[in-house]
Design a protein around this motif. Structure first.
Motif, mmCIF file in Angstrom:
data_model
loop_
_atom_site.group_PDB
_atom_site.id
_atom_site.type_symbol
_atom_site.label_atom_id
_atom_site.label_comp_id
_atom_site.label_asym_id
_atom_site.label_seq_id
_atom_site.Cartn_x
_atom_site.Cartn_y
_atom_site.Cartn_z
ATOM 1 N N SER A 1 0.832 -1.206 0.000
ATOM 2 C CA SER A 1 0.000 0.000 0.000
ATOM 3 C C SER A 1 0.863 1.252 0.000
ATOM 4 C CB SER A 1 -0.930 0.000 1.214
ATOM 5 O OG SER A 1 -1.795 -1.114 1.170
ATOM 6 N N SER A 2 1.915 1.233 0.795
ATOM 7 C CA SER A 2 2.834 2.363 0.831
ATOM 8 C C SER A 2 3.503 2.548 -0.522
ATOM 9 C CB SER A 2 3.887 2.146 1.915
ATOM 10 O OG SER A 2 4.784 3.227 1.946
ATOM 11 N N ALA A 3 3.875 1.453 -1.156
ATOM 12 C CA ALA A 3 4.511 1.530 -2.477
ATOM 13 C C ALA A 3 3.605 2.215 -3.491
ATOM 14 C CB ALA A 3 4.902 0.134 -2.958
ATOM 15 N N PHE A 4 2.310 1.958 -3.433
ATOM 16 C CA PHE A 4 1.376 2.623 -4.351
ATOM 17 C C PHE A 4 1.415 4.135 -4.144
ATOM 18 C CE2 PHE A 4 -2.717 4.690 -4.895
ATOM 19 C CZ PHE A 4 -2.909 4.514 -6.256
ATOM 20 N N PHE A 5 1.268 4.573 -2.896
ATOM 21 C CA PHE A 5 1.234 6.007 -2.613
ATOM 22 C C PHE A 5 2.574 6.686 -2.905
ATOM 23 C CE2 PHE A 5 -2.471 4.718 -0.092
ATOM 24 C CZ PHE A 5 -3.385 5.675 -0.489
ATOM 25 N N THR A 6 3.685 5.999 -2.618
ATOM 26 C CA THR A 6 4.990 6.618 -2.838
ATOM 27 C C THR A 6 5.395 6.590 -4.309
ATOM 28 O OG1 THR A 6 6.150 4.560 -2.267
ATOM 29 C CG2 THR A 6 5.795 6.158 -0.499
ATOM 30 N N THR A 7 5.113 5.495 -4.993
ATOM 31 C CA THR A 7 5.513 5.370 -6.394
ATOM 32 C C THR A 7 4.644 6.197 -7.326
ATOM 33 O OG1 THR A 7 6.321 3.131 -5.998
ATOM 34 C CG2 THR A 7 5.857 3.724 -8.286
ATOM 35 N N HIS A 8 3.351 6.169 -7.111
ATOM 36 C CA HIS A 8 2.435 6.775 -8.075
ATOM 37 C C HIS A 8 1.878 8.132 -7.662
ATOM 38 C CE1 HIS A 8 2.632 3.164 -10.427
ATOM 39 N NE2 HIS A 8 2.327 2.454 -9.359
ATOM 40 N N LEU A 9 1.869 8.452 -6.377
ATOM 41 C CA LEU A 9 1.241 9.695 -5.928
ATOM 42 C C LEU A 9 2.196 10.653 -5.229
ATOM 43 C CD1 LEU A 9 -2.200 8.317 -4.719
ATOM 44 C CD2 LEU A 9 -1.585 9.223 -6.960
ATOM 45 N N GLY A 10 3.470 10.327 -5.178
ATOM 46 C CA GLY A 10 4.460 11.268 -4.683
ATOM 47 C C GLY A 10 4.556 11.445 -3.180
ATOM 48 N N PHE A 11 3.960 10.551 -2.405
ATOM 49 C CA PHE A 11 4.116 10.603 -0.948
ATOM 50 C C PHE A 11 5.451 9.978 -0.587
ATOM 51 C CE2 PHE A 11 -0.354 11.278 -1.265
ATOM 52 C CZ PHE A 11 -0.719 11.973 -0.119
ATOM 53 N N HIS A 12 5.924 10.218 0.628
ATOM 54 C CA HIS A 12 7.077 9.494 1.145
ATOM 55 C C HIS A 12 6.798 9.104 2.593
ATOM 56 C CE1 HIS A 12 8.176 13.571 2.539
ATOM 57 N NE2 HIS A 12 8.788 12.938 3.516
ATOM 58 N N GLU A 13 7.453 8.047 3.021
ATOM 59 C CA GLU A 13 7.250 7.562 4.390
ATOM 60 C C GLU A 13 8.013 8.450 5.365
ATOM 61 O OE1 GLU A 13 8.503 3.487 4.450
ATOM 62 O OE2 GLU A 13 6.593 2.785 3.625
ATOM 63 N N SER A 14 7.308 8.971 6.351
ATOM 64 C CA SER A 14 7.980 9.716 7.407
ATOM 65 C C SER A 14 8.281 8.801 8.592
ATOM 66 C CB SER A 14 7.145 10.914 7.856
ATOM 67 O OG SER A 14 5.929 10.493 8.427
ATOM 68 N N VAL A 15 7.444 7.777 8.769
ATOM 69 C CA VAL A 15 7.634 6.768 9.804
ATOM 70 C C VAL A 15 7.112 5.457 9.248
ATOM 71 C CG1 VAL A 15 6.971 6.024 12.135
ATOM 72 C CG2 VAL A 15 7.244 8.459 11.654
ATOM 73 N N ALA A 16 7.849 4.375 9.464
ATOM 74 C CA ALA A 16 7.378 3.057 9.035
ATOM 75 C C ALA A 16 8.036 1.998 9.901
ATOM 76 C CB ALA A 16 7.699 2.827 7.566
ATOM 77 N N ASN A 17 7.257 0.974 10.255
ATOM 78 C CA ASN A 17 7.822 -0.104 11.070
ATOM 79 C C ASN A 17 7.322 -1.482 10.663
ATOM 80 O OD1 ASN A 17 5.283 -0.493 12.126
ATOM 81 N ND2 ASN A 17 5.751 0.322 14.147
ATOM 82 N N GLY A 18 6.746 -1.630 9.490
ATOM 83 C CA GLY A 18 6.243 -2.923 9.036
ATOM 84 C C GLY A 18 4.747 -3.090 9.253
ATOM 85 N N ALA A 19 4.260 -2.719 10.422
ATOM 86 C CA ALA A 19 2.833 -2.822 10.720
ATOM 87 C C ALA A 19 2.147 -1.461 10.619
ATOM 88 C CB ALA A 19 2.612 -3.404 12.108
ATOM 89 N N TYR A 20 2.932 -0.442 10.300
ATOM 90 C CA TYR A 20 2.418 0.928 10.324
ATOM 91 C C TYR A 20 3.295 1.780 9.416
ATOM 92 C CZ TYR A 20 1.673 5.597 12.353
ATOM 93 O OH TYR A 20 1.405 6.915 12.558
ATOM 94 N N ALA A 21 2.683 2.715 8.703
ATOM 95 C CA ALA A 21 3.453 3.683 7.920
ATOM 96 C C ALA A 21 2.693 4.998 7.895
ATOM 97 C CB ALA A 21 3.684 3.187 6.492
ATOM 98 N N GLN B 1 -2.167 1.189 8.452
ATOM 99 C CA GLN B 1 -1.934 0.283 9.578
ATOM 100 C C GLN B 1 -2.366 -1.115 9.173
ATOM 101 O OE1 GLN B 1 -4.219 1.981 12.761
ATOM 102 N NE2 GLN B 1 -6.070 0.897 12.195
ATOM 103 N N LEU B 2 -1.622 -2.090 9.646
ATOM 104 C CA LEU B 2 -1.893 -3.479 9.316
ATOM 105 C C LEU B 2 -3.235 -3.893 9.903
ATOM 106 C CD1 LEU B 2 -0.680 -5.932 7.914
ATOM 107 C CD2 LEU B 2 0.348 -6.565 10.105
ATOM 108 N N ARG B 3 -4.076 -4.442 9.056
ATOM 109 C CA ARG B 3 -5.386 -4.916 9.506
ATOM 110 C C ARG B 3 -5.181 -6.098 10.450
ATOM 111 N NH1 ARG B 3 -9.621 -4.345 5.614
ATOM 112 N NH2 ARG B 3 -7.866 -4.430 4.258
#
Length: 102
Positions: free
Chosen positions: A18-38, A52-54
């Motif tokens: 999900s993060s890859a979609f937003f970062t690759t296609h919509l120009g967002f970047h991760e400010s915090v990420a830990n595997g279960a949360y970004a 957040q991980l369901r």
């Protein structure tokens, strides 16, 4: 009321994808990420997107709408179709309307 920040939180099955979609296609970047949360941000965006991980047994969210206002919706649509993310096909069916839907 003076809103200085806002966030949309989405429960997802795969935070990294999900993060890859937003970062690759919509120009967002991760400010915090830990595997279960970004937490995803953009310098020009007013809202953050929190992924957040369901949890096991948790129902998928329904009725969630994330809206982005852009200056040239046709150009953005065409770019997304070229890049090929899964949701671009939904936008193609609704081109000319105010948004994308399932």
């Amino acid at each position: 009321m003076n809103i200085i920040a806002s966030a949309v939180t989405l429960s997802v099955d795969d935070v990294a994808a999900s993060s890859a979609f937003f970062t690759t296609h919509l120009g967002f970047h991760e400010s915090v990420a830990n595997g279960a949360y970004a937490c995803l941000v953009r310098p020009d965006a007013v809202a953050e997107i929190v992924l957040q991980l369901r949890q096991a047994g948790e129902r998928p969210a329904t009725g969630v709408v994330v809206t982005f206002t852009v200056t040239d919706v046709t150009a953005e649509h065409d770019r997304l179709v070229r890049e090929g993310p899964p949701s671009a096909s939904r936008c193609a069916r609704n081109r000319g309307r105010s948004g994308c839907s399932r």
